[in-house]
Design an enzyme around this catalytic site. Sequence first.
Site, PDB file in Angstrom:
ATOM      1  N   ASP A  24      -7.426  -1.855   3.061  1.00  0.00           N
ATOM      2  CA  ASP A  24      -7.059  -1.353   4.386  1.00  0.00           C
ATOM      3  C   ASP A  24      -5.986  -0.283   4.317  1.00  0.00           C
ATOM      4  O   ASP A  24      -5.805   0.489   5.262  1.00  0.00           O
ATOM      5  CB  ASP A  24      -6.579  -2.507   5.265  1.00  0.00           C
ATOM      6  CG  ASP A  24      -5.442  -3.312   4.635  1.00  0.00           C
ATOM      7  OD1 ASP A  24      -5.404  -3.427   3.396  1.00  0.00           O
ATOM      8  OD2 ASP A  24      -4.595  -3.847   5.377  1.00  0.00           O
ATOM      9  N   TYR A  79      -0.105   3.870  -3.419  1.00  0.00           N
ATOM     10  CA  TYR A  79      -1.165   2.882  -3.632  1.00  0.00           C
ATOM     11  C   TYR A  79      -2.382   3.208  -2.765  1.00  0.00           C
ATOM     12  O   TYR A  79      -3.519   3.252  -3.264  1.00  0.00           O
ATOM     13  CB  TYR A  79      -0.650   1.479  -3.298  1.00  0.00           C
ATOM     14  CG  TYR A  79      -1.744   0.448  -3.195  1.00  0.00           C
ATOM     15  CD1 TYR A  79      -2.379  -0.039  -4.338  1.00  0.00           C
ATOM     16  CD2 TYR A  79      -2.152  -0.045  -1.951  1.00  0.00           C
ATOM     17  CE1 TYR A  79      -3.395  -0.991  -4.239  1.00  0.00           C
ATOM     18  CE2 TYR A  79      -3.158  -0.988  -1.852  1.00  0.00           C
ATOM     19  CZ  TYR A  79      -3.778  -1.457  -2.995  1.00  0.00           C
ATOM     20  OH  TYR A  79      -4.786  -2.388  -2.895  1.00  0.00           O
ATOM     21  N   ALA A 108      -7.665  -3.506 -10.474  1.00  0.00           N
ATOM     22  CA  ALA A 108      -6.885  -2.570  -9.663  1.00  0.00           C
ATOM     23  C   ALA A 108      -5.408  -2.685  -9.984  1.00  0.00           C
ATOM     24  O   ALA A 108      -4.930  -3.720 -10.449  1.00  0.00           O
ATOM     25  CB  ALA A 108      -7.098  -2.840  -8.172  1.00  0.00           C
ATOM     26  N   TYR A 109      -4.699  -1.611  -9.721  1.00  0.00           N
ATOM     27  CA  TYR A 109      -3.235  -1.600  -9.715  1.00  0.00           C
ATOM     28  C   TYR A 109      -2.836  -1.992  -8.303  1.00  0.00           C
ATOM     29  O   TYR A 109      -3.082  -1.242  -7.354  1.00  0.00           O
ATOM     30  CB  TYR A 109      -2.733  -0.211 -10.074  1.00  0.00           C
ATOM     31  CG  TYR A 109      -1.222  -0.081 -10.164  1.00  0.00           C
ATOM     32  CD1 TYR A 109      -0.598   0.116 -11.391  1.00  0.00           C
ATOM     33  CD2 TYR A 109      -0.417  -0.125  -9.026  1.00  0.00           C
ATOM     34  CE1 TYR A 109       0.788   0.244 -11.488  1.00  0.00           C
ATOM     35  CE2 TYR A 109       0.961  -0.006  -9.109  1.00  0.00           C
ATOM     36  CZ  TYR A 109       1.555   0.180 -10.350  1.00  0.00           C
ATOM     37  OH  TYR A 109       2.910   0.301 -10.446  1.00  0.00           O
TER      38      TYR A 109
END
Length: 303
Positions: free
Chosen positions: A105, A128, A63-64
């Site tokens: 989350d 994000y 993931a970034y």
Amino acid sequence: MTSKTIAVVGRSGQVASALLRTAEAEGIALAARGRPDLDLEDIQSVAKFLYETQPGVVVNAAAYTAVDKAESEPDAAFRLNAAGPARLAVICAAAGVPLIHISTDYVFDGVKQEAYVEDDAVRPLSVYGASKAAGEAGVRNGCPQHIILRTSWVYDASGQNFLTTMLRLGATRDVLRVVDDQHGSPTHAGALSTAILEIARQIAEDKDPSGGGRFRSQPWGTYHITGGGVTTWHGFATEIFRLARAAGMTTPRLDPIPSSDYPTPARRPKNSVLDSRKLAGTFGVTLPSWQAGVAEAMAHSGA
């Protein structure tokens, strides 16, 4: 555990690193590959990895994760967090391999007063969060046999995370000002990795022996998984330095501040507490309290 290999996409991140450590300690066959050998933007490298490992389950831990930097690099965030998982999902579906995908989350806006459940609408506040929400959609559309695990505030004894940052800053500063109006559940990467491997085991053992790539219980869908309990970033820091003092370290004074006193490029949800009861009911998996996770991490941090 299944005798078939678990294939992990990603190798150097916190979750991937923890999966490698846990699998080695428990004698679980696991193969992890990341950049430059495997790149989610290169479909051929992904297909090659799955062909070589012939896994029973694939875990996407790539993931970034630079939340603030994503605001100025949206294309990079969406390439890795959205387009990449969508490609991986299609490849997994074609190979008949279940996919466990790690999410966040930060797909929620934090307006809800109670803990978020899996069916709550996603309304990310940041690039994000939006890229991760898009990645979830890509996984759902691309691979019917998927488990999406939303987690929060992940940390470990090493790497770049809140715990290691607090210890580093606390070693050189007398006072630290820490946000006290964002609520969530810190999640220890080690405990998370143990849970992921248990879910993978249950999925692999659930395969219908009559063949056809079918699974008996059909547990597919989205789940929440975090350390038990709720705190703020200030509360998290307070526990870190309580344990540090007990270990003989000199610690700073902690001043609680509102988010408005610590502006960041990316907006964070004020409430990102996740309800993990669905996961417990389906897989019988729960994580220890967030305080127990901090104690475990601190024991291995050199503090």
